[in-house]
Design an enzyme around this catalytic site. Structure first.
Site, PDB file in Angstrom:
ATOM      1  CE  LYS A 110      -4.351  -1.823   1.341  1.00 32.51           C
ATOM      2  NZ  LYS A 110      -4.431  -3.030   2.151  1.00 32.51           N
ATOM      3  CE  LYS A 189      -5.734 -10.011  -3.176  1.00 28.46           C
ATOM      4  NZ  LYS A 189      -6.355  -9.030  -2.424  1.00 28.46           N
ATOM      5  CE  LYS A 192     -13.380  -6.214  -0.920  1.00 27.74           C
ATOM      6  NZ  LYS A 192     -13.772  -6.574   0.426  1.00 27.74           N
TER       7      LYS A 192
HETATM    8  P1  ADP Z   1      -9.862  -7.001  -1.325  1.00 26.02           P
HETATM    9  O1  ADP Z   1      -8.452  -7.251  -1.790  1.00 26.02           O
HETATM   10  O2  ADP Z   1     -10.825  -6.998  -2.445  1.00 26.02           O
HETATM   11  O3  ADP Z   1      -9.965  -5.745  -0.476  1.00 26.02           O
HETATM   12  P2  ADP Z   1     -10.071  -8.386   1.139  1.00 26.02           P
HETATM   13  O4  ADP Z   1      -8.673  -7.972   1.452  1.00 26.02           O
HETATM   14  O5  ADP Z   1     -11.195  -7.737   1.862  1.00 26.02           O
HETATM   15  O6  ADP Z   1     -10.274  -8.215  -0.429  1.00 26.02           O
HETATM   16  O7  ADP Z   1     -10.173  -9.960   1.273  1.00 26.02           O
HETATM   17  C1  ADP Z   1     -11.180 -10.708   1.935  1.00 26.02           C
HETATM   18  C2  ADP Z   1     -10.819 -12.187   1.862  1.00 26.02           C
HETATM   19  O8  ADP Z   1     -10.887 -12.642   0.509  1.00 26.02           O
HETATM   20  C3  ADP Z   1      -9.406 -12.483   2.335  1.00 26.02           C
HETATM   21  O9  ADP Z   1      -9.376 -13.728   3.009  1.00 26.02           O
HETATM   22  C4  ADP Z   1      -8.623 -12.549   1.071  1.00 26.02           C
HETATM   23  O10 ADP Z   1      -7.469 -13.336   1.160  1.00 26.02           O
HETATM   24  C5  ADP Z   1      -9.616 -13.156   0.097  1.00 26.02           C
HETATM   25  N1  ADP Z   1      -9.343 -12.650  -1.231  1.00 26.02           N
HETATM   26  C6  ADP Z   1      -9.463 -11.371  -1.651  1.00 26.02           C
HETATM   27  N2  ADP Z   1      -9.121 -11.240  -2.937  1.00 26.02           N
HETATM   28  C7  ADP Z   1      -8.749 -12.471  -3.343  1.00 26.02           C
HETATM   29  C8  ADP Z   1      -8.281 -13.009  -4.586  1.00 26.02           C
HETATM   30  N3  ADP Z   1      -8.147 -12.226  -5.650  1.00 26.02           N
HETATM   31  N4  ADP Z   1      -7.999 -14.321  -4.646  1.00 26.02           N
HETATM   32  C9  ADP Z   1      -8.155 -15.122  -3.563  1.00 26.02           C
HETATM   33  N5  ADP Z   1      -8.585 -14.686  -2.375  1.00 26.02           N
HETATM   34  C10 ADP Z   1      -8.891 -13.385  -2.245  1.00 26.02           C
END
Ligand code: ADP
Ligand code: TRP
Length: 320
Positions: A110, A189, A192
């Site tokens: 970040k 990846k 959001k």
């Molecule tokens: P984002 O990256 O969209 O903000 P979060 O960090 O809120 O997502 O992730 C919520 C859960 O979903 C976590 O356990 C995270 O590891 C999983 N997750 C998020 N994006 C992915 C992805 N692209 N592939 C696999 N798991 C994911």
């Protein structure tokens, strides 16, 4: 076995969240006591508008209930309904070397992206450790990007136990082995924060458009293609059974399959896959009292468990 996971209400849930975290977590609820919470304290590190934070929190609750969360088996709650977790986070932060947090990839990423970090973002893994340790969780299903935070949690718990006795339980993580990091429409990846998501409950037209925009290489239609380097196939296989998967692989390898066709097939699988969940969500959205009741009940159960651990911790460290 005590299973626990959390998800941030930082936007509409997407299929990376679903396959990386929700589905494995919902499958585990059949295997042992499960705690699942909406990490709204964590979402605050991005300082969303108050109304947005409130509505996203509610929407995540709807999403989980629609996706098969069984309230008889899973304690489902909002992180902020258990304020004890903040006290434990403070205690744990006093056992956490700054260097450990400085090495966390998600923080470093970040900062590299130019986000100017607040102290909440920096100490985010300590709060996460508190979430996990306060319920004496043994198994934490998370996506791969959260693995390092689990290592930090274990490290902090070991430091605590070495100093104050065996009070905290050292958790194991569980990442879905068959599911790598799910790519977004731009090949990075899915996240959001990258604006490259395919939402679980997205609008039909919007999602179709997003799928049609998935980045591919420019191999001509008639040429053979490698499914294993293609973002469209990486997503398609999530929704396909073995037979459908094999057929698609063959069509890639034989040539004659345009990316437009592959994208159309992906859209159709996606739309069918989530159809029953979409219907359940629609029905639930008409009953906000039920949703609030589930969260209230979950909070009471989670709080009782957290208070017991915190009492033990306070005593062990001399605060009581
Ligand atoms: P984002 O990256 O969209 O903000 P979060 O960090 O809120 O997502 O992730 C919520 C859960 O979903 C976590 O356990 C995270 O590891 C999983 N997750 C998020 N994006 C992915 C992805 N692209 N592939 C696999 N798991 C994911
Ligand atoms: N950090 C997790 C994420 O962004 C959310 C989370 C907060 C969490 N506390 C947790 C996940 C405890 C598992 C256990 O996805």
């Amino acid at each position: 076995m005590k299973i626990l996971s959390g998800v941030q209400p930082s936007g509409d849930l997407h299929i990376g969240n679903y396959f990386g975290m929700m589905r494995p977590c919902l499958a585990l609820q059949e295997k042992g006591e499960t705690f699942l919470f909406i990490a709204n304290y964590h979402a605050l590190t991005q300082l969303p508008a108050p109304d947005l934070l409130r509505s996203r929190t509610y929407n995540v609750a709807l999403d989980f209930l629609a996706c098969g969360l069984d309230t008889g088996k899973t304690v489902f709650f909002r992180q902020t309904d258990v304020p004890e977790v903040q006290e434990l986070a403070w205690i744990l932060s006093c056992l956490t070397p700054v260097g450990l947090l400085e090495r966390c990839h998600s923080y470093k990423d970040k900062v590299t992206q130019g986000i100017s970090p607040n102290a909440g973002l920096f100490s985010y893994p300590v709060l996460m450790a508190s979430d996990i340790l306060i319920y004496k969780s043994t198994l934490v299903p998370v996506g791969r990007d959260q693995k390092q935070h689990l290592e930090v949690t274990r490290d902090i718990a070991i430091r605590f136990n070495n100093r104050y006795g065996n009070i905290l339980v050292i958790p194991e993580e569980q990442t879905a082995d068959d599911v790598a990091i799910i790519p977004g429409v731009d090949g990075r990846k899915m996240s959001k924060s990258y604006d490259n998501t395919i939402e679980i409950f997205g609008n039909e037209k919007v999602i179709r458009k997003k799928i049609m925009k998935i980045v591919t290489d420019s191999t001509p239609m008639e040429d053979p293609k490698d499914p294993d380097t293609c973002n469209v196939y990486a997503l398609y296989r999530l929704f396909a059974d073995d037979e459908q998967d094999q057929i698609m692989r063959r069509r890639y390898q034989e040539g004659g399959l345009g990316y437009g066709h592959a994208k159309q097939a992906l859209f159709e699988r996606y739309w069918e896959y989530f159809r029953p969940l979409r219907e359940r969500r629609k029905a639930l959205s008409k009953d906000p009292e039920f949703v609030q009741g589930v969260l209230r009940d979950g909070a009471a159960r989670a709080r009782a468990c957290a208070a017991a651990t915190l009492a033990e911790v306070r005593k062990a460290i001399g605060l009581q």
